[in-house]
Design a protein around this motif. Structure first.
Motif, PDB file in Angstrom:
ATOM      1  N   GLY A 135       0.799  -1.265   0.015  1.00  0.00           N
ATOM      2  CA  GLY A 135       0.007  -0.062  -0.096  1.00  0.00           C
ATOM      3  C   GLY A 135       0.855   1.451   0.057  1.00  0.00           C
ATOM      4  O   GLY A 135       0.510   2.300   0.568  1.00  0.00           O
ATOM      5  N   ALA A 136       1.926   1.134  -0.789  1.00  0.00           N
ATOM      6  CA  ALA A 136       3.156   2.175  -0.640  1.00  0.00           C
ATOM      7  C   ALA A 136       2.660   3.486  -1.433  1.00  0.00           C
ATOM      8  O   ALA A 136       3.409   4.472  -1.541  1.00  0.00           O
ATOM      9  CB  ALA A 136       4.503   1.721  -0.777  1.00  0.00           C
TER      10      ALA A 136
ATOM     11  N   VAL B  83       6.200  -4.157   6.447  1.00  0.00           N
ATOM     12  CA  VAL B  83       5.210  -3.277   6.725  1.00  0.00           C
ATOM     13  C   VAL B  83       4.061  -3.456   6.099  1.00  0.00           C
ATOM     14  O   VAL B  83       3.819  -3.320   4.883  1.00  0.00           O
ATOM     15  CB  VAL B  83       5.498  -1.647   6.797  1.00  0.00           C
ATOM     16  N   ILE B  84       2.814  -4.260   6.771  1.00  0.00           N
ATOM     17  CA  ILE B  84       1.672  -4.348   6.067  1.00  0.00           C
ATOM     18  C   ILE B  84       0.699  -3.272   6.217  1.00  0.00           C
ATOM     19  O   ILE B  84      -0.080  -2.985   7.148  1.00  0.00           O
ATOM     20  CB  ILE B  84       0.890  -5.900   6.406  1.00  0.00           C
TER      21      ILE B  84
ATOM     22  N   ASP C  72      -1.093  -6.398  -7.449  1.00  0.00           N
ATOM     23  CA  ASP C  72      -2.283  -6.221  -7.015  1.00  0.00           C
ATOM     24  C   ASP C  72      -2.705  -7.355  -5.910  1.00  0.00           C
ATOM     25  O   ASP C  72      -2.353  -8.634  -6.238  1.00  0.00           O
ATOM     26  CB  ASP C  72      -3.227  -6.489  -8.071  1.00  0.00           C
ATOM     27  N   LEU C  73      -2.543  -7.034  -4.752  1.00  0.00           N
ATOM     28  CA  LEU C  73      -2.743  -7.961  -3.624  1.00  0.00           C
ATOM     29  C   LEU C  73      -4.023  -8.884  -3.740  1.00  0.00           C
ATOM     30  O   LEU C  73      -3.961 -10.187  -3.225  1.00  0.00           O
ATOM     31  CB  LEU C  73      -2.588  -7.402  -2.509  1.00  0.00           C
ATOM     32  N   ALA C  74      -5.007  -8.564  -4.562  1.00  0.00           N
ATOM     33  CA  ALA C  74      -6.043  -9.392  -4.852  1.00  0.00           C
ATOM     34  C   ALA C  74      -5.561 -10.734  -5.806  1.00  0.00           C
ATOM     35  O   ALA C  74      -6.561 -11.488  -6.065  1.00  0.00           O
ATOM     36  CB  ALA C  74      -7.281  -8.665  -5.165  1.00  0.00           C
TER      37      ALA C  74
ATOM     38  N   THR D 168       5.282  -1.536  -2.826  1.00  0.00           N
ATOM     39  CA  THR D 168       4.034  -2.276  -3.653  1.00  0.00           C
ATOM     40  C   THR D 168       2.816  -1.506  -3.658  1.00  0.00           C
ATOM     41  O   THR D 168       2.562  -0.736  -2.615  1.00  0.00           O
ATOM     42  CB  THR D 168       3.998  -3.641  -3.018  1.00  0.00           C
ATOM     43  N   GLY D 169       2.089  -1.786  -4.756  1.00  0.00           N
ATOM     44  CA  GLY D 169       0.824  -1.090  -4.954  1.00  0.00           C
ATOM     45  C   GLY D 169       0.553  -1.500  -6.201  1.00  0.00           C
ATOM     46  O   GLY D 169       1.212  -1.826  -6.987  1.00  0.00           O
TER      47      GLY D 169
END
Length: 236
Positions: free
Chosen positions: A14-15, A89-90, A64-66, A37-38
């Protein structure tokens, strides 16, 4: 200028904006090489520009984490370049619409479960080997008070954050005796982000702290270190 995190490799999810971006910049200022990442490549590039402006180093890794295999591909790419991961870091999270339990949108709930829960498990599973190769790896998960204390209309988000907390705390206990990995769960509290604006559209954003305050506190926490299973809420 001292760089207390010099030589450390950090991964921030989510950076591309908000707390994730502020944390990534703060980590880079402290000397860490930050993997950003994002989903939004352009936004990640803007964060990287800010990191370079303060003399920091970073690498963009859009994901994409999904996506079912996105995290596994990310871990493969990082392990191909680095032999360990010092900081994870999440920060990424998805906020469904605030509704009564009886009116929760199934698609939005599914997205929240995927991003907030399933992706968290996948991050821990895929990066566990790299974390264990570090002498003293640290994992910080950003949570919400509604995960610990249920609140009307927040159940879709709160239930996923409760699961998020459970996963992180369980992982902390599982690795405590067999590695140098420590885990902290941090509630950033009221912060000036787009997610906050979505949840509180009538709120004056200037009345809550900026995301930079959270980033600074997380770096302070990492530099001064913490006991595993540490929990705190950042009030100001």
């Amino acid at each position: 200028m001292t760089k207390p995190l010099d030589g450390k490799l950090a991964l921030v999810t989510g950076a591309s904006k908000g707390i994730g971006a502020a944390t990534a910049i703060a980590l880079a200022e402290a000397g860490a090489h930050v993997v950003l990442t994002g989903r939004d490549v352009r936004a990640l590039e803007q964060v990287e520009d800010q990191i370079h402006a303060v003399g920091g180093a970073s690498t963009i890794a859009p994901v994409d984490l999904a996506e079912s295999d996105g995290i596994a591909r990310l871990a493969t790419a990082i392990s191909g370049r680095w032999d360990k991961l010092d900081i994870l870091v999440i920060s990424a999270a998805y906020l469904p619409a605030l509704t009564p339990v009886t009116q929760i949108d199934g698609k939005q709930l599914s997205q929240a479960v995927t991003v907030n829960v399933l992706a968290t498990q996948a991050l821990l599973a895929n990066f566990d080997p790299l974390l264990k190769r570090a002498d003293a790896a640290r994992v910080i998960g950003l949570t919400s008070s509604v995960g610990d204390t249920p609140r009307a209309y927040w159940s879709a988000y709160g239930s996923t954050k409760a699961a998020f907390d459970n996963l992180l705390d369980s992982y902390a206990q599982e690795v405590e005796k067999i590695s140098g990995v420590r885990v902290a769960i941090v509630d950033p509290g009221a912060t000036r982000t787009s997610m906050r604006a979505k949840a509180y559209p009538g709120e004056d954003p200037q009345t809550v702290k900026p995301p930079q305050a959270v980033g600074a506190r997380l770096v302070e926490l990492l530099v001064n270190d913490f006991e595993t299973r540490h929990r705190e809420r950042i009030e100001s």
